[in-house]
Design a protein around this motif. Structure first.
Motif, PDB file in Angstrom:
ATOM      1  N   GLU A  88       0.842  -1.207   0.000  1.00  0.00           N
ATOM      2  CA  GLU A  88       0.000   0.000   0.000  1.00  0.00           C
ATOM      3  C   GLU A  88       0.870   1.246   0.000  1.00  0.00           C
ATOM      4  O   GLU A  88       0.571   2.233  -0.675  1.00  0.00           O
ATOM      5  CB  GLU A  88      -0.938  -0.028   1.205  1.00  0.00           C
ATOM      6  N   ALA A  89       1.981   1.196   0.775  1.00  0.00           N
ATOM      7  CA  ALA A  89       2.881   2.355   0.824  1.00  0.00           C
ATOM      8  C   ALA A  89       3.464   2.647  -0.551  1.00  0.00           C
ATOM      9  O   ALA A  89       3.692   3.798  -0.914  1.00  0.00           O
ATOM     10  CB  ALA A  89       3.997   2.106   1.828  1.00  0.00           C
ATOM     11  N   ALA A  90       3.650   1.605  -1.316  1.00  0.00           N
ATOM     12  CA  ALA A  90       4.225   1.805  -2.654  1.00  0.00           C
ATOM     13  C   ALA A  90       3.150   2.203  -3.661  1.00  0.00           C
ATOM     14  O   ALA A  90       3.421   2.405  -4.844  1.00  0.00           O
ATOM     15  CB  ALA A  90       4.915   0.534  -3.112  1.00  0.00           C
ATOM     16  N   GLY A  91       1.884   2.271  -3.209  1.00  0.00           N
ATOM     17  CA  GLY A  91       0.792   2.682  -4.106  1.00  0.00           C
ATOM     18  C   GLY A  91       0.343   1.582  -5.046  1.00  0.00           C
ATOM     19  O   GLY A  91      -0.292   1.856  -6.075  1.00  0.00           O
ATOM     20  N   LEU A  92       0.684   0.330  -4.732  1.00  0.00           N
ATOM     21  CA  LEU A  92       0.283  -0.774  -5.614  1.00  0.00           C
ATOM     22  C   LEU A  92      -1.080  -1.308  -5.186  1.00  0.00           C
ATOM     23  O   LEU A  92      -1.422  -1.250  -3.999  1.00  0.00           O
ATOM     24  CB  LEU A  92       1.332  -1.889  -5.554  1.00  0.00           C
ATOM     25  N   PRO A  93      -1.865  -1.841  -6.136  1.00  0.00           N
ATOM     26  CA  PRO A  93      -3.208  -2.329  -5.764  1.00  0.00           C
ATOM     27  C   PRO A  93      -3.126  -3.605  -4.919  1.00  0.00           C
ATOM     28  O   PRO A  93      -2.215  -4.409  -5.113  1.00  0.00           O
ATOM     29  CB  PRO A  93      -3.868  -2.612  -7.110  1.00  0.00           C
ATOM     30  N   VAL A  94      -4.078  -3.783  -4.015  1.00  0.00           N
ATOM     31  CA  VAL A  94      -4.161  -5.024  -3.232  1.00  0.00           C
ATOM     32  C   VAL A  94      -5.553  -5.602  -3.425  1.00  0.00           C
ATOM     33  O   VAL A  94      -6.486  -4.891  -3.799  1.00  0.00           O
ATOM     34  CB  VAL A  94      -3.919  -4.774  -1.711  1.00  0.00           C
TER      35      VAL A  94
END
Ligand code: HEM
Length: 330
Positions: free
Chosen positions: A321-327
């Motif tokens: 999430e910190a890297a802005g990637l979708p989960v």
């Protein structure tokens, strides 16, 4: 060496059987002892091979196919080339066993000037194999007249059909000529084609000479030596009911024929001739290709500790999430 070795081996067996057959005291051994021993080896050997094959694990579906497997309704599948049902497997196996379908598609390759690789048809081997196997089957079925009383209708019918041309006395069987011609073709092909000759073993020649010996001694007995068929039938029937009695007037030629047949019977389970039974137990041929219809789980699978995606995501959620990637789970 392999060729002459095999020829000498078959000639030696014929000579030994013929000589022993002409000595009265040895006839019971040759006419009763040897056939029973050969039959016992044949039955035990066949069972041993089949049991060993059937015990081999086949954890996966591994049919050999050369057509479209069944999948989505709008994709045409090939029922024979890639059978997905038992009926399809039976159809393909039937065509293979009765018509040698895969051998019919056999090709040969050669390097031409250029150099260019050329592929061509190779139908002669198919024709030779068909001629040999079918005539052998007819000859063996016709022989039922010696071991079954009353003679089965199929043997009488084949007898009439085979002697259709009514040439000579006794009537000439077409299968006798075809059998010898096919065996000679198979032998000459092995000798003339350098690649086939190179890979040929003693056992390849031995099987061919043994079959040739059986056919030639049978032909000799029928058309030239004129053995007493009634005496042969008497012996054969007494053997089948386990009450053996040896008639007096059996010729040495008959013992040559019988000696070679017994050798073939005892040798068959341990030889390449077992392909006769092997084809039915071959997983590449007897399994339906239903890999997309049905999930086949390897029965040997043992519980393996896996790290699922969900677990991985839970482990690294904050960093993802910190890297802005979708989960997937929020
Ligand atoms: C693999 C098994 C055998 C093969 C391939 C075979 C092959 C042949 C062939 C090709 C002939 C020439 C005439 C014909 O086609 O009928 C023949 C004749 C003969 N065979 Fe066999 N044979 C076999 C087993 C036997 C056995 C087990 C016996 C003993 C009962 C036997 C007894 C005879 C006799 C007596 C003849 C002469 C037939 C006549 O005078 O009409 N054969 N055999």
């Amino acid at each position: 060496m392999k060729l002459y070795g095999a020829l000498i081996a078959v000639a030696a067996i014929s000579l030994a059987a013929g000589l022993a057959g002409s000595v009265g005291a040895l006839q019971p051994l040759l006419g009763i002892g040897v056939p029973y021993c050969a039959l016992a080896i044949l039955l035990v050997g066949l069972s041993w091979r089949v049991i060993r094959w059937s015990r081999s694990p086949v954890p996966f579906r591994i049919p050999t196919v050369c057509g479209q497997q069944i999948s989505l309704p709008w994709i045409k599948s090939s029922r024979l080339e890639s059978p997905h049902s038992t009926l399809g497997v039976i159809g393909r196996m039937g065509l293979e066993v009765l018509l040698f379908r895969s051998l019919f598609r056999n090709t040969r390759s050669r390097i031409d000037q250029g150099p260019r690789l050329i592929y061509g048809e190779a139908k002669w081997l198919w024709l030779g194999a068909m001629a040999f196997h079918w005539s052998l089957l007819v000859v063996v079925l016709r022989h039922l007249r010696f071991v079954v009383e009353p003679v089965p209708a199929v043997a009488l019918w084949l007898d009439g059909l085979d002697g259709f041309f009514h040439v000579g006395v006794p009537v000439l069987y077409v299968t006798d000529i075809v059998l010898i011609a096919a065996l000679l073709y198979l032998l000459v092909r092995r000798l003339r084609e350098p690649q086939v000759r190179f890979i040929s073993l003693f056992t390849d020649y031995f099987a061919l000479f043994l079959l040739l010996g059986i056919a030639l001694s049978g032909i000799w007995m029928r058309y030239f030596a004129r053995v007493d068929a009634v005496a042969v039938k008497q012996l054969a029937l007494s053997l089948t009911v386990f009450s053996p009695s040896l008639p007096k007037n059996l010729s040495a030629w008959f013992f040559v024929h019988l000696g070679l047949v017994c050798t073939l019977a005892a040798y068959l389970p341990f030889s390449k001739l077992m392909h006769m039974g092997g084809i039915f137990l071959s997983p590449t041929r007897n399994l339906a290709n239903n890999n997309r219809m049905k999930r086949h789980v390897n029965p040997w699978n043992y519980p393996v500790k896996v790290h699922t995606y969900e677990e991985w995501e839970d482990e690294f959620r904050e960093k993802i999430e910190a890297a802005g990637l979708p989960v997937e789970k929020h």
